[in-house]
Design a protein around this motif. Structure first.
Motif, short mmCIF file in Angstrom:
data_model
loop_
_atom_site.label_atom_id
_atom_site.label_comp_id
_atom_site.label_asym_id
_atom_site.label_seq_id
_atom_site.Cartn_x
_atom_site.Cartn_y
_atom_site.Cartn_z
N GLY A 1 0.80 -0.82 0.03
CA GLY A 1 -0.03 -0.01 0.06
C GLY A 1 0.43 1.59 0.00
N MET A 2 0.38 2.02 -0.41
CA MET A 2 1.15 3.92 -0.58
C MET A 2 -0.04 4.69 -0.55
SD MET A 2 3.13 5.86 -4.18
CE MET A 2 4.22 4.02 -3.37
N TYR A 3 0.69 5.46 0.30
CA TYR A 3 -0.37 6.99 0.52
C TYR A 3 0.48 8.25 0.19
CZ TYR A 3 -2.25 11.44 2.30
OH TYR A 3 -2.99 12.15 2.60
N GLN A 4 -0.22 8.55 -0.51
CA GLN A 4 0.54 9.74 -1.11
C GLN A 4 -0.35 11.55 -0.96
OE1 GLN A 4 3.70 10.05 -3.79
NE2 GLN A 4 3.30 11.62 -5.54
N GLN A 5 0.22 12.59 -0.47
CA GLN A 5 -0.08 14.05 -0.37
C GLN A 5 1.02 15.05 -1.74
OE1 GLN A 5 -0.04 16.79 2.63
NE2 GLN A 5 -2.24 16.32 3.05
N GLU A 6 0.35 15.22 -2.60
CA GLU A 6 1.25 15.80 -3.41
C GLU A 6 0.72 17.60 -3.08
OE1 GLU A 6 0.56 13.28 -6.77
OE2 GLU A 6 0.14 14.48 -8.02
N GLU A 7 1.35 18.44 -3.64
CA GLU A 7 1.04 19.94 -3.62
C GLU A 7 2.31 20.31 -4.63
OE1 GLU A 7 1.23 23.50 -0.76
OE2 GLU A 7 0.48 22.44 -0.15
N GLN A 8 1.39 21.59 -5.45
CA GLN A 8 2.05 22.41 -6.23
C GLN A 8 2.44 23.46 -6.30
OE1 GLN A 8 -1.01 22.32 -9.79
NE2 GLN A 8 0.95 21.83 -11.39
N VAL A 9 3.81 23.51 -6.17
CA VAL A 9 4.77 24.67 -5.49
C VAL A 9 4.19 25.87 -6.00
CG1 VAL A 9 6.76 25.49 -5.19
CG2 VAL A 9 7.07 23.23 -4.93
N ASP A 10 4.14 26.29 -7.12
CA ASP A 10 3.02 27.44 -7.49
C ASP A 10 1.69 27.70 -7.34
OD1 ASP A 10 5.52 28.03 -8.96
OD2 ASP A 10 5.52 27.66 -10.68
N SER A 11 1.07 26.72 -7.80
CA SER A 11 -0.50 27.34 -7.11
C SER A 11 -0.51 26.79 -5.99
CB SER A 11 -0.87 26.25 -8.38
OG SER A 11 -0.93 24.98 -7.82
N GLY A 12 0.02 25.89 -5.36
CA GLY A 12 -0.16 26.01 -3.56
C GLY A 12 -1.65 24.08 -4.10
N ASP A 13 -1.93 24.03 -4.90
CA ASP A 13 -2.92 23.06 -5.68
C ASP A 13 -2.21 21.10 -4.80
OD1 ASP A 13 -5.47 21.65 -5.94
OD2 ASP A 13 -4.41 21.14 -8.31
N SER A 14 -3.16 21.05 -3.87
CA SER A 14 -2.95 20.04 -3.03
C SER A 14 -3.81 18.59 -3.58
CB SER A 14 -3.16 20.08 -1.39
OG SER A 14 -2.65 18.77 -0.82
N LYS A 15 -3.60 17.59 -3.52
CA LYS A 15 -4.21 16.31 -4.03
C LYS A 15 -3.95 15.38 -2.98
CE LYS A 15 -4.83 17.82 -9.37
NZ LYS A 15 -4.50 19.11 -8.54
N ASP A 16 -4.56 14.21 -2.35
CA ASP A 16 -4.20 13.02 -1.86
C ASP A 16 -4.33 11.79 -2.39
OD1 ASP A 16 -5.70 15.64 0.20
OD2 ASP A 16 -4.05 13.95 1.39
N GLY A 17 -3.77 10.44 -2.28
CA GLY A 17 -4.16 9.46 -3.80
C GLY A 17 -3.70 8.38 -2.68
N TYR A 18 -3.92 7.37 -3.31
CA TYR A 18 -3.78 5.96 -2.20
C TYR A 18 -3.31 4.53 -3.80
CZ TYR A 18 -8.44 4.45 -2.56
OH TYR A 18 -10.04 4.17 -2.90
N LEU A 19 -2.47 3.55 -3.51
CA LEU A 19 -2.01 3.02 -4.05
C LEU A 19 -2.60 1.47 -3.15
CD1 LEU A 19 0.23 2.16 -6.99
CD2 LEU A 19 0.45 0.10 -5.00
N LEU A 20 -2.99 0.81 -3.57
CA LEU A 20 -3.12 -0.95 -2.85
C LEU A 20 -2.42 -1.51 -4.43
CD1 LEU A 20 -6.60 -0.82 -1.34
CD2 LEU A 20 -4.14 -0.29 -0.70
N SER A 21 -1.92 -2.81 -3.89
CA SER A 21 -1.55 -3.68 -4.79
C SER A 21 -1.88 -4.98 -4.73
CB SER A 21 0.18 -3.51 -5.38
OG SER A 21 1.21 -3.15 -4.34
N ALA A 22 -1.38 -6.59 -5.23
CA ALA A 22 -1.17 -7.68 -4.52
C ALA A 22 -0.56 -8.12 -5.72
CB ALA A 22 -2.60 -8.56 -3.79
#
Length: 317
Positions: free
Chosen positions: A222-243
Protein backbone atom coordinates in the motif's frame (compact mmCIF):
# COMPACT_ATOMS: atom_id res chain seq x y z
CA UNK A 1 22.43 8.94 -31.92
CA UNK A 2 24.72 9.14 -34.99
CA UNK A 3 27.05 6.37 -36.12
CA UNK A 4 30.13 8.08 -34.70
CA UNK A 5 28.56 8.37 -31.26
CA UNK A 6 27.42 4.74 -31.31
CA UNK A 7 30.93 3.65 -32.23
CA UNK A 8 32.40 5.85 -29.51
CA UNK A 9 30.10 4.37 -26.86
CA UNK A 10 30.81 0.80 -27.98
CA UNK A 11 34.56 1.45 -28.04
CA UNK A 12 34.49 3.02 -24.59
CA UNK A 13 32.61 0.06 -23.14
CA UNK A 14 34.99 -2.41 -24.79
CA UNK A 15 38.06 -0.53 -23.59
CA UNK A 16 36.67 -0.25 -20.10
CA UNK A 17 35.92 -3.97 -20.06
CA UNK A 18 39.45 -4.92 -21.16
CA UNK A 19 41.09 -2.44 -18.81
CA UNK A 20 38.98 -3.61 -15.94
CA UNK A 21 39.71 -7.26 -16.62
CA UNK A 22 43.44 -6.54 -16.58
CA UNK A 23 43.19 -4.61 -13.31
CA UNK A 24 40.87 -7.21 -11.77
CA UNK A 25 38.28 -4.53 -11.03
CA UNK A 26 34.66 -5.69 -10.77
CA UNK A 27 32.59 -4.40 -13.69
CA UNK A 28 29.15 -5.56 -14.81
CA UNK A 29 27.40 -4.99 -18.12
CA UNK A 30 23.70 -5.53 -17.59
CA UNK A 31 20.29 -4.77 -19.02
CA UNK A 32 16.96 -6.08 -20.11
CA UNK A 33 14.71 -6.16 -23.15
CA UNK A 34 11.01 -5.93 -22.36
CA UNK A 35 8.74 -5.80 -25.41
CA UNK A 36 4.99 -6.33 -25.68
CA UNK A 37 2.35 -6.58 -28.36
CA UNK A 38 -0.14 -4.11 -27.01
CA UNK A 39 -3.57 -2.65 -27.74
CA UNK A 40 -3.79 0.94 -26.48
CA UNK A 41 -7.00 2.95 -26.23
CA UNK A 42 -6.34 6.47 -24.91
CA UNK A 43 -9.99 7.51 -25.04
CA UNK A 44 -9.80 9.01 -28.53
CA UNK A 45 -9.16 5.77 -30.41
CA UNK A 46 -7.26 2.51 -30.24
CA UNK A 47 -4.10 1.27 -31.92
CA UNK A 48 -1.90 -1.81 -31.80
CA UNK A 49 1.77 -1.40 -30.96
CA UNK A 50 4.86 -3.57 -30.62
CA UNK A 51 6.00 -1.58 -27.62
CA UNK A 52 9.19 -1.31 -25.59
CA UNK A 53 8.67 -1.05 -21.83
CA UNK A 54 11.76 0.71 -20.43
CA UNK A 55 14.21 -1.68 -22.09
CA UNK A 56 17.74 -0.71 -21.04
CA UNK A 57 21.42 -1.46 -20.84
CA UNK A 58 24.11 -0.23 -18.50
CA UNK A 59 27.54 -0.58 -17.03
CA UNK A 60 28.22 -0.51 -13.28
CA UNK A 61 31.10 -1.34 -11.04
CA UNK A 62 33.44 -0.25 -8.33
CA UNK A 63 37.07 -0.04 -7.29
CA UNK A 64 38.54 -0.56 -3.83
CA UNK A 65 40.58 2.55 -3.09
CA UNK A 66 41.54 1.36 0.39
CA UNK A 67 40.31 -1.04 3.05
CA UNK A 68 37.78 1.61 4.12
CA UNK A 69 36.85 3.35 0.85
CA UNK A 70 35.39 2.22 -2.49
CA UNK A 71 34.54 4.15 -5.64
CA UNK A 72 31.42 3.10 -7.56
CA UNK A 73 29.64 4.17 -10.74
CA UNK A 74 26.65 3.48 -12.98
CA UNK A 75 26.01 4.53 -16.59
CA UNK A 76 22.59 3.42 -17.84
CA UNK A 77 20.51 4.12 -20.96
CA UNK A 78 16.95 3.30 -21.93
CA UNK A 79 16.69 1.70 -25.37
CA UNK A 80 13.39 2.45 -27.13
CA UNK A 81 13.13 -0.51 -29.50
CA UNK A 82 9.81 0.85 -30.76
CA UNK A 83 11.18 4.27 -31.76
CA UNK A 84 10.79 5.33 -35.41
CA UNK A 85 14.17 7.01 -35.13
CA UNK A 86 17.49 5.22 -34.87
CA UNK A 87 18.34 7.80 -32.16
CA UNK A 88 16.57 5.64 -29.59
CA UNK A 89 18.82 6.08 -26.53
CA UNK A 90 17.61 7.98 -23.46
CA UNK A 91 19.71 8.70 -20.36
CA UNK A 92 18.72 6.92 -17.15
CA UNK A 93 20.76 6.85 -13.93
CA UNK A 94 24.36 7.99 -14.50
CA UNK A 95 26.42 8.77 -11.41
CA UNK A 96 29.73 8.27 -9.63
CA UNK A 97 30.37 8.11 -5.91
CA UNK A 98 32.23 6.88 -2.86
CA UNK A 99 31.12 4.48 -0.14
CA UNK A 100 32.48 3.17 3.14
CA UNK A 101 31.57 2.87 6.80
CA UNK A 102 30.04 6.36 6.54
CA UNK A 103 27.48 5.18 3.98
CA UNK A 104 27.54 6.29 0.34
CA UNK A 105 27.66 9.59 -1.51
CA UNK A 106 26.95 9.91 -5.27
CA UNK A 107 26.74 12.78 -7.75
CA UNK A 108 25.15 12.84 -11.21
CA UNK A 109 21.83 11.86 -12.78
CA UNK A 110 19.86 9.82 -10.27
CA UNK A 111 16.45 8.79 -8.98
CA UNK A 112 15.38 10.84 -5.97
CA UNK A 113 15.13 9.21 -2.57
CA UNK A 114 11.34 9.56 -2.67
CA UNK A 115 11.22 7.58 -5.91
CA UNK A 116 13.58 4.93 -4.52
CA UNK A 117 11.54 4.66 -1.33
CA UNK A 118 8.64 2.97 -3.14
CA UNK A 119 10.61 -0.29 -3.15
CA UNK A 120 8.71 -2.86 -5.22
CA UNK A 121 5.17 -1.95 -4.21
CA UNK A 122 4.30 -1.01 -7.82
CA UNK A 123 3.43 -4.35 -9.42
CA UNK A 124 3.07 -2.72 -12.86
CA UNK A 125 6.15 -0.49 -12.94
CA UNK A 126 7.30 0.43 -16.47
CA UNK A 127 3.94 -0.71 -17.87
CA UNK A 128 0.77 1.26 -18.65
CA UNK A 129 -0.36 0.78 -15.05
CA UNK A 130 2.80 2.39 -13.61
CA UNK A 131 1.97 4.55 -10.58
CA UNK A 132 3.68 7.55 -12.23
CA UNK A 133 0.63 7.98 -14.48
CA UNK A 134 -1.38 9.34 -11.53
CA UNK A 135 1.20 10.16 -8.83
CA UNK A 136 3.78 12.95 -9.05
CA UNK A 137 7.24 12.38 -7.60
CA UNK A 138 8.67 9.67 -9.84
CA UNK A 139 11.64 11.87 -10.66
CA UNK A 140 15.06 11.21 -12.13
CA UNK A 141 16.99 14.47 -11.83
CA UNK A 142 20.13 15.19 -13.86
CA UNK A 143 21.92 17.41 -11.35
CA UNK A 144 21.84 15.67 -7.98
CA UNK A 145 23.93 14.76 -4.97
CA UNK A 146 22.67 11.83 -2.87
CA UNK A 147 23.79 10.63 0.54
CA UNK A 148 22.59 7.29 1.97
CA UNK A 149 23.43 6.28 5.53
CA UNK A 150 24.85 2.89 6.47
CA UNK A 151 22.25 0.42 7.75
CA UNK A 152 21.41 0.55 11.43
CA UNK A 153 19.93 -2.90 11.86
CA UNK A 154 17.13 -2.89 9.29
CA UNK A 155 16.86 0.91 9.14
CA UNK A 156 18.40 3.21 6.54
CA UNK A 157 17.87 6.82 5.44
CA UNK A 158 18.94 9.05 2.59
CA UNK A 159 18.68 12.53 1.12
CA UNK A 160 18.90 13.81 -2.46
CA UNK A 161 19.80 17.41 -3.27
CA UNK A 162 18.43 18.62 -6.63
CA UNK A 163 20.42 21.61 -7.87
CA UNK A 164 18.59 24.77 -8.89
CA UNK A 165 20.35 24.70 -12.26
CA UNK A 166 18.56 21.53 -13.34
CA UNK A 167 15.90 22.12 -15.99
CA UNK A 168 13.21 20.43 -13.85
CA UNK A 169 13.94 22.70 -10.89
CA UNK A 170 13.09 26.04 -12.51
CA UNK A 171 15.72 27.86 -10.47
CA UNK A 172 14.79 26.34 -7.10
CA UNK A 173 16.92 24.04 -4.93
CA UNK A 174 15.07 20.86 -3.99
CA UNK A 175 15.47 18.13 -1.39
CA UNK A 176 14.14 14.56 -1.32
CA UNK A 177 14.38 12.69 2.00
CA UNK A 178 13.45 9.11 2.88
CA UNK A 179 13.66 6.71 5.82
CA UNK A 180 13.32 2.99 5.12
CA UNK A 181 12.90 -0.19 7.13
CA UNK A 182 13.53 -3.72 5.90
CA UNK A 183 14.38 -5.32 2.59
CA UNK A 184 12.39 -4.09 -0.43
CA UNK A 185 12.75 -7.54 -2.01
CA UNK A 186 11.20 -9.13 1.12
CA UNK A 187 13.93 -11.77 1.15
CA UNK A 188 15.68 -10.74 4.39
CA UNK A 189 12.68 -9.27 6.19
CA UNK A 190 8.94 -10.08 5.94
CA UNK A 191 8.01 -6.40 5.73
CA UNK A 192 9.29 -3.27 4.01
CA UNK A 193 8.16 0.24 4.99
CA UNK A 194 9.23 3.78 4.17
CA UNK A 195 8.30 7.42 4.64
CA UNK A 196 9.54 10.09 2.23
CA UNK A 197 9.26 13.81 1.62
CA UNK A 198 10.02 16.00 -1.40
CA UNK A 199 10.55 19.74 -0.91
CA UNK A 200 10.36 21.74 -4.16
CA UNK A 201 11.44 18.84 -6.38
CA UNK A 202 10.30 19.26 -9.99
CA UNK A 203 7.67 21.75 -8.86
CA UNK A 204 6.08 19.64 -6.08
CA UNK A 205 6.07 19.17 -2.32
CA UNK A 206 5.17 15.54 -1.62
CA UNK A 207 4.62 13.32 1.42
CA UNK A 208 4.65 9.57 0.69
CA UNK A 209 4.27 6.50 2.90
CA UNK A 210 4.80 2.96 1.60
CA UNK A 211 4.41 -0.50 3.16
CA UNK A 212 4.68 -4.00 1.69
CA UNK A 213 4.77 -7.43 3.29
CA UNK A 214 4.09 -11.14 2.99
CA UNK A 215 0.82 -12.51 4.39
CA UNK A 216 -0.26 -16.15 3.90
CA UNK A 217 1.59 -16.47 0.60
CA UNK A 218 0.40 -13.10 -0.71
CA UNK A 219 2.63 -10.07 -1.21
CA UNK A 220 0.45 -7.12 -0.20
CA UNK A 221 1.37 -3.46 -0.53
CA UNK A 222 0.00 0.00 0.00
CA UNK A 223 1.02 3.60 -0.57
CA UNK A 224 -0.41 6.93 0.55
CA UNK A 225 0.62 10.19 -1.09
CA UNK A 226 -0.15 13.87 -0.61
CA UNK A 227 1.19 16.13 -3.34
CA UNK A 228 1.10 19.91 -3.63
CA UNK A 229 2.14 22.05 -6.59
CA UNK A 230 4.59 24.67 -5.39
CA UNK A 231 3.39 27.45 -7.69
CA UNK A 232 -0.37 27.05 -7.34
CA UNK A 233 -0.65 25.50 -3.88
CA UNK A 234 -3.06 22.94 -5.34
CA UNK A 235 -3.02 19.90 -3.04
CA UNK A 236 -4.24 16.35 -3.75
CA UNK A 237 -4.37 13.04 -1.85
CA UNK A 238 -4.16 9.55 -3.27
CA UNK A 239 -3.46 5.94 -2.46
CA UNK A 240 -2.37 2.68 -4.08
CA UNK A 241 -3.08 -0.96 -3.17
CA UNK A 242 -1.26 -3.89 -4.74
CA UNK A 243 -1.14 -7.68 -4.43
CA UNK A 244 0.77 -10.60 -5.91
CA UNK A 245 0.50 -14.36 -5.44
CA UNK A 246 2.92 -16.96 -6.81
CA UNK A 247 1.82 -20.42 -7.96
CA UNK A 248 4.84 -22.43 -9.13
CA UNK A 249 6.19 -20.49 -12.15
CA UNK A 250 3.19 -18.15 -12.39
CA UNK A 251 2.81 -14.88 -10.47
CA UNK A 252 -0.66 -13.33 -10.43
CA UNK A 253 -0.81 -9.57 -9.85
CA UNK A 254 -3.44 -6.88 -9.20
CA UNK A 255 -3.32 -3.18 -8.37
CA UNK A 256 -5.66 -0.26 -7.72
CA UNK A 257 -4.70 3.42 -7.61
CA UNK A 258 -6.65 6.61 -6.97
CA UNK A 259 -5.58 10.26 -6.95
CA UNK A 260 -7.98 13.07 -6.10
CA UNK A 261 -8.98 15.15 -9.15
CA UNK A 262 -6.63 13.15 -11.42
CA UNK A 263 -8.43 9.83 -11.78
CA UNK A 264 -8.16 6.18 -10.84
CA UNK A 265 -6.68 3.04 -12.34
CA UNK A 266 -6.83 -0.72 -11.89
CA UNK A 267 -4.63 -3.41 -13.39
CA UNK A 268 -4.51 -7.19 -13.42
CA UNK A 269 -1.78 -9.36 -14.88
CA UNK A 270 0.34 -12.49 -14.72
CA UNK A 271 4.02 -13.37 -15.19
CA UNK A 272 5.21 -16.81 -16.31
CA UNK A 273 8.87 -17.53 -15.55
CA UNK A 274 10.58 -19.52 -18.32
CA UNK A 275 13.86 -19.31 -16.40
CA UNK A 276 15.66 -16.94 -14.07
CA UNK A 277 16.37 -14.28 -16.76
CA UNK A 278 13.29 -14.73 -18.96
CA UNK A 279 9.55 -14.40 -18.48
CA UNK A 280 6.35 -14.08 -20.44
CA UNK A 281 3.75 -11.62 -19.18
CA UNK A 282 0.26 -10.29 -19.82
CA UNK A 283 -1.68 -7.43 -18.29
CA UNK A 284 -4.81 -5.33 -18.62
CA UNK A 285 -5.05 -1.76 -17.31
CA UNK A 286 -8.17 0.40 -17.14
CA UNK A 287 -7.68 4.06 -16.21
CA UNK A 288 -10.08 6.98 -15.85
CA UNK A 289 -8.24 10.28 -16.18
CA UNK A 290 -9.69 13.67 -15.30
CA UNK A 291 -9.19 16.73 -17.49
CA UNK A 292 -10.68 20.20 -17.53
CA UNK A 293 -11.71 22.66 -20.24
CA UNK A 294 -13.25 26.12 -20.23
CA UNK A 295 -16.89 26.45 -21.30
CA UNK A 296 -18.42 29.98 -21.31
CA UNK A 297 -16.01 31.05 -18.58
CA UNK A 298 -16.59 27.97 -16.42
CA UNK A 299 -14.20 25.06 -15.98
CA UNK A 300 -15.89 21.81 -16.96
CA UNK A 301 -14.58 18.47 -15.74
CA UNK A 302 -13.99 15.82 -18.39
CA UNK A 303 -13.64 12.10 -17.78
CA UNK A 304 -11.37 10.17 -20.17
CA UNK A 305 -11.58 6.37 -20.21
CA UNK A 306 -8.38 4.57 -21.22
CA UNK A 307 -7.57 0.86 -21.55
CA UNK A 308 -4.43 -1.12 -22.30
CA UNK A 309 -4.02 -4.85 -23.00
CA UNK A 310 -0.63 -6.47 -23.61
CA UNK A 311 1.24 -9.74 -23.92
CA UNK A 312 5.01 -9.72 -24.01
CA UNK A 313 8.41 -11.13 -23.15
CA UNK A 314 11.27 -9.92 -20.96
CA UNK A 315 14.86 -11.12 -20.94
CA UNK A 316 17.50 -9.82 -18.52
CA UNK A 317 21.23 -10.06 -19.06
Amino acid sequence: MNTFYKTLVASAITAATLSTAQAAEPLEIYGKLNVSIQSNDDGSGSETRVQSNASRFGVKGGFELSSALEAFYTIEYEVATDSDSSNNFKARNQFVGLKGDFGSFAVGRNDTMLKKSQGKVDQFGDYSGDLKNLFAGENRIAETATYVTPKFGDFQAGVTYAASGDSKQAGDDGFSIAAMYGDSGLKKTPIYASVAYDAEVAGYDIVRGTVQGKVAGFVLGGMYQQEEQVDSGDSKDGYLLSAAYKIDSITLKAQYQDMEDKGDSWSIGADYALGKPTKLFAFYTDRTSMDYEEDNGDMVELSIDESYFAVGIEHKF
